[in-house]
Design a protein around this motif. Structure first.
Motif, mmCIF file in Angstrom:
data_model
loop_
_atom_site.group_PDB
_atom_site.id
_atom_site.type_symbol
_atom_site.label_atom_id
_atom_site.label_comp_id
_atom_site.label_asym_id
_atom_site.label_seq_id
_atom_site.Cartn_x
_atom_site.Cartn_y
_atom_site.Cartn_z
ATOM 1 N N LEU A 88 0.809 -1.257 0.196
ATOM 2 C CA LEU A 88 0.151 0.065 -0.024
ATOM 3 C C LEU A 88 0.985 1.130 -0.205
ATOM 4 O O LEU A 88 1.733 1.292 0.701
ATOM 5 C CB LEU A 88 -0.942 -0.166 1.286
ATOM 6 C CG LEU A 88 -2.039 -0.975 1.235
ATOM 7 C CD1 LEU A 88 -3.023 -0.768 2.141
ATOM 8 C CD2 LEU A 88 -2.752 -0.923 -0.493
ATOM 9 N N TRP A 89 0.641 2.193 -0.860
ATOM 10 C CA TRP A 89 1.324 3.450 -1.060
ATOM 11 C C TRP A 89 1.006 4.382 -0.100
ATOM 12 O O TRP A 89 -0.071 4.420 0.469
ATOM 13 C CB TRP A 89 0.956 3.738 -2.479
ATOM 14 C CG TRP A 89 -0.240 4.328 -2.533
ATOM 15 C CD1 TRP A 89 -0.813 5.630 -2.741
ATOM 16 C CD2 TRP A 89 -1.045 3.325 -3.207
ATOM 17 N NE1 TRP A 89 -2.165 5.536 -2.844
ATOM 18 C CE2 TRP A 89 -2.350 4.138 -3.525
ATOM 19 C CE3 TRP A 89 -1.215 2.147 -3.384
ATOM 20 C CZ2 TRP A 89 -3.733 3.632 -3.714
ATOM 21 C CZ3 TRP A 89 -2.410 1.545 -3.880
ATOM 22 C CH2 TRP A 89 -3.637 2.181 -3.934
ATOM 23 N N PRO A 90 2.068 5.173 0.335
ATOM 24 C CA PRO A 90 1.525 6.226 1.268
ATOM 25 C C PRO A 90 0.967 7.501 0.787
ATOM 26 O O PRO A 90 0.772 7.583 -0.428
ATOM 27 C CB PRO A 90 2.973 6.745 1.891
ATOM 28 C CG PRO A 90 3.985 6.370 0.886
ATOM 29 C CD PRO A 90 3.378 5.305 -0.130
ATOM 30 N N ARG A 91 0.452 8.312 1.628
ATOM 31 C CA ARG A 91 -0.224 9.466 1.229
ATOM 32 C C ARG A 91 0.835 10.484 0.826
ATOM 33 O O ARG A 91 1.687 10.977 1.847
ATOM 34 C CB ARG A 91 -0.975 9.860 2.472
ATOM 35 C CG ARG A 91 -2.326 10.712 2.344
ATOM 36 C CD ARG A 91 -2.880 10.860 3.431
ATOM 37 N NE ARG A 91 -4.056 9.818 3.680
ATOM 38 C CZ ARG A 91 -5.314 9.849 3.088
ATOM 39 N NH1 ARG A 91 -5.353 10.649 2.393
ATOM 40 N NH2 ARG A 91 -6.169 9.115 3.571
ATOM 41 N N LEU A 92 0.815 11.153 -0.100
ATOM 42 C CA LEU A 92 1.917 12.079 -0.401
ATOM 43 C C LEU A 92 1.406 13.753 -0.620
ATOM 44 O O LEU A 92 2.157 14.651 -0.766
ATOM 45 C CB LEU A 92 2.823 11.696 -1.441
ATOM 46 C CG LEU A 92 3.556 10.455 -1.428
ATOM 47 C CD1 LEU A 92 4.299 9.892 -2.731
ATOM 48 C CD2 LEU A 92 4.661 10.552 -0.306
ATOM 49 N N GLU A 93 0.238 13.681 -0.254
ATOM 50 C CA GLU A 93 -0.509 15.082 -0.215
ATOM 51 C C GLU A 93 -1.433 15.215 0.760
ATOM 52 O O GLU A 93 -2.122 14.330 1.409
ATOM 53 C CB GLU A 93 -1.173 15.135 -1.520
ATOM 54 C CG GLU A 93 -0.642 15.845 -2.687
ATOM 55 C CD GLU A 93 -1.394 16.388 -3.692
ATOM 56 O OE1 GLU A 93 -2.360 16.506 -3.533
ATOM 57 O OE2 GLU A 93 -0.657 16.380 -4.811
ATOM 58 N N PRO A 94 -1.630 16.305 1.569
ATOM 59 C CA PRO A 94 -0.895 17.472 1.051
ATOM 60 C C PRO A 94 0.762 17.480 1.395
ATOM 61 O O PRO A 94 1.026 16.387 1.982
ATOM 62 C CB PRO A 94 -1.313 18.450 2.261
ATOM 63 C CG PRO A 94 -2.633 17.701 2.908
ATOM 64 C CD PRO A 94 -2.551 16.226 2.690
ATOM 65 N N GLU A 95 1.358 18.341 1.128
ATOM 66 C CA GLU A 95 2.722 18.104 1.194
ATOM 67 C C GLU A 95 3.380 17.993 2.618
ATOM 68 O O GLU A 95 4.399 17.145 2.735
ATOM 69 C CB GLU A 95 3.670 19.481 0.862
ATOM 70 C CG GLU A 95 4.859 19.378 0.416
ATOM 71 C CD GLU A 95 5.601 20.911 0.336
ATOM 72 O OE1 GLU A 95 4.969 21.706 0.549
ATOM 73 O OE2 GLU A 95 6.774 20.952 -0.235
ATOM 74 N N ALA A 96 2.813 18.443 3.734
ATOM 75 C CA ALA A 96 3.470 18.069 4.967
ATOM 76 C C ALA A 96 3.247 16.337 5.348
ATOM 77 O O ALA A 96 4.037 16.142 6.045
ATOM 78 C CB ALA A 96 2.506 19.008 6.073
ATOM 79 N N CYS A 97 2.368 15.915 4.846
ATOM 80 C CA CYS A 97 2.301 14.394 4.868
ATOM 81 C C CYS A 97 3.639 13.850 4.403
ATOM 82 O O CYS A 97 4.039 12.769 5.120
ATOM 83 C CB CYS A 97 0.991 13.818 4.157
ATOM 84 S SG CYS A 97 -0.605 14.324 4.733
ATOM 85 N N GLY A 98 3.978 14.210 3.157
ATOM 86 C CA GLY A 98 5.428 13.652 2.873
ATOM 87 C C GLY A 98 6.394 13.784 3.788
ATOM 88 O O GLY A 98 7.258 13.049 3.975
ATOM 89 N N TYR A 99 6.539 15.098 4.247
ATOM 90 C CA TYR A 99 7.700 15.232 5.409
ATOM 91 C C TYR A 99 7.587 14.491 6.610
ATOM 92 O O TYR A 99 8.394 13.828 7.024
ATOM 93 C CB TYR A 99 7.591 16.817 5.768
ATOM 94 C CG TYR A 99 8.094 17.695 4.718
ATOM 95 C CD1 TYR A 99 9.504 17.596 4.369
ATOM 96 C CD2 TYR A 99 7.470 18.655 4.303
ATOM 97 C CE1 TYR A 99 9.998 18.578 3.288
ATOM 98 C CE2 TYR A 99 8.118 19.539 3.244
ATOM 99 C CZ TYR A 99 9.254 19.459 3.175
ATOM 100 O OH TYR A 99 9.803 20.414 1.917
ATOM 101 N N ARG A 100 6.264 14.316 6.927
ATOM 102 C CA ARG A 100 5.902 13.400 8.077
ATOM 103 C C ARG A 100 6.415 12.245 8.060
ATOM 104 O O ARG A 100 6.944 11.359 8.731
ATOM 105 C CB ARG A 100 4.475 13.631 8.703
ATOM 106 C CG ARG A 100 4.226 14.968 9.158
ATOM 107 C CD ARG A 100 2.620 15.234 9.386
ATOM 108 N NE ARG A 100 2.443 16.357 9.450
ATOM 109 C CZ ARG A 100 1.108 17.257 9.088
ATOM 110 N NH1 ARG A 100 0.526 16.577 8.528
ATOM 111 N NH2 ARG A 100 1.194 18.574 9.335
ATOM 112 N N LEU A 101 6.010 11.319 6.646
ATOM 113 C CA LEU A 101 6.271 10.337 6.296
ATOM 114 C C LEU A 101 7.817 10.104 6.285
ATOM 115 O O LEU A 101 8.321 8.963 6.848
ATOM 116 C CB LEU A 101 5.633 9.889 5.153
ATOM 117 C CG LEU A 101 4.083 9.553 5.049
ATOM 118 C CD1 LEU A 101 3.635 9.686 3.810
ATOM 119 C CD2 LEU A 101 3.922 8.329 5.646
ATOM 120 N N ALA A 102 8.552 10.929 5.815
ATOM 121 C CA ALA A 102 9.951 11.034 5.767
ATOM 122 C C ALA A 102 10.431 10.678 7.219
ATOM 123 O O ALA A 102 11.590 9.971 7.429
ATOM 124 C CB ALA A 102 10.576 12.077 4.940
#
Ligand code: GDP
Length: 287
Positions: free
Chosen positions: A169-183
């Motif tokens: 299952l792929w992660p949520r990459l939007e909104p942008e902040a989600c990408g940072y939190r996942l990182a």
């Protein structure tokens, strides 16, 4: 990892095919980012079947915020939420009871086993949880996202059959902040984001929400005025300097992210229900 549309389509198809058999859906989330670590496909399954959301790694999250997340998630009909971490073996067993409680009364589990589908983006701790539930090592666990796994059907005690997510299952990459939190949580590969950017994002957030923890952990004599100054101050305190007294920002960023991931920085949650609500509203307005 690349999240190809073809691969997403395949996962969607496989889950759809599996759904008629499934009695309860279990989604494993990272308690530090319960929204960002949810898979975008999962809301589409909601309403169809009873839903259990597990806020895993709660040992790393801010307990007060986790409590609010549990309450918020449970406001949705048919959804139960529970905070968990891998050291709570006894508590893990409670998940099985919870699943059964969510089912219509009068069902005979001896005759008909309960089929549970377990979903989760990479690195939320799904394999660890499956192993604990099954009381033995079945699923591969690892620190890097996307350890290759095949679809599995696992018979658990209490006559429950667990279906492991078919495909990734792929992660949520939007909104942008989600990408940072996942990182920051190590849910996405290090090679697809810049450490400096993620550290600046985290520094701004820490100064806003957790100033006391931040100042104490990084031994800062005073609070920095902004995220850039914070990285520079940490460089000085930790001696992450290059020749000529220039702060080594990459080194500082790496150290900050490692401190966060390992939990030594403290119990810090990266998003609250209110923040996510505001971010989603902003995205909607922009469209
Ligand atoms: P999966 O990719 O979702 O199957 O995740 P894994 O089960 O492989 O776990 C990913 C990493 O998270 C591993 O290093 C685990 O040891 C760690 N982990 C899993 N559950 C917990 C937890 O409750 N607390 C903490 N601190 N770490 C956990």
């Amino acid at each position: 990892i690349n999240w190809f549309p073809g691969h997403m389509h395949k996962a969607r198809k496989e889950i759809k095919q599996l759904m008629p058999k499934i009695d309860v859906v279990i989604e494993v989330l990272d308690a530090r980012l319960p929204y960002s670590s949810s898979n975008p496909l999962v809301p589409l399954l909601r309403g169809e079947k009873p839903f259990l959301k597990i806020l895993n790694k709660s040992d790393l999250a801010d307990p007060a915020v986790t409590k609010r997340w549990v309450e918020t998630l449970q406001q949705e009909p048919g959804v139960k939420a529970i905070a968990l971490h891998q050291k709570q073996k006894g508590e893990v067993k409670r998940i099985l009871e919870l699943c059964q409680k969510m089912m219509p009364e009068g069902r005979n589990y001896i005759i008909k086993p309960l089929n549970a589908l377990i979903l989760g983006i990479p690195n939320v701790g799904k394999s660890t949880l499956i192993n604990t539930l099954a009381d033995r090592a079945i699923a591969q666990t690892g620190n890097t996202p996307a350890v290759t796994k095949i679809q599995q059907r696992i018979k658990l005690p209490s006559n429950i059959v667990l279906y492991d997510t078919p495909g990734f299952l792929w992660p949520r990459l939007e909104p942008e902040a989600c990408g940072y939190r996942l990182a920051l949580s190590a849910a996405i590969k290090d090679s697809i984001f810049e450490y400096e950017d993620a550290a600046l994002f985290m520094a701004e957030y820490l100064l806003d929400r957790y100033p006391a923890i931040t100042q104490k952990h990084f031994r800062l004599t005073e609070l920095p005025v902004d995220n850039i100054e914070m990285l520079e101050m940490i460089a000085v305190v930790r001696g992450h300097m290059r020749k000529g007294g220039i702060p080594d920002i990459h080194k500082v960023a790496t150290a900050m992210i490692n401190d966060y991931r390992s939990g030594v920085l403290g119990k810090v949650t990266l998003e609250t229900p209110e923040m996510v609500e505001a971010e989603l509203a902003a995205v909607e307005q922009a469209q």
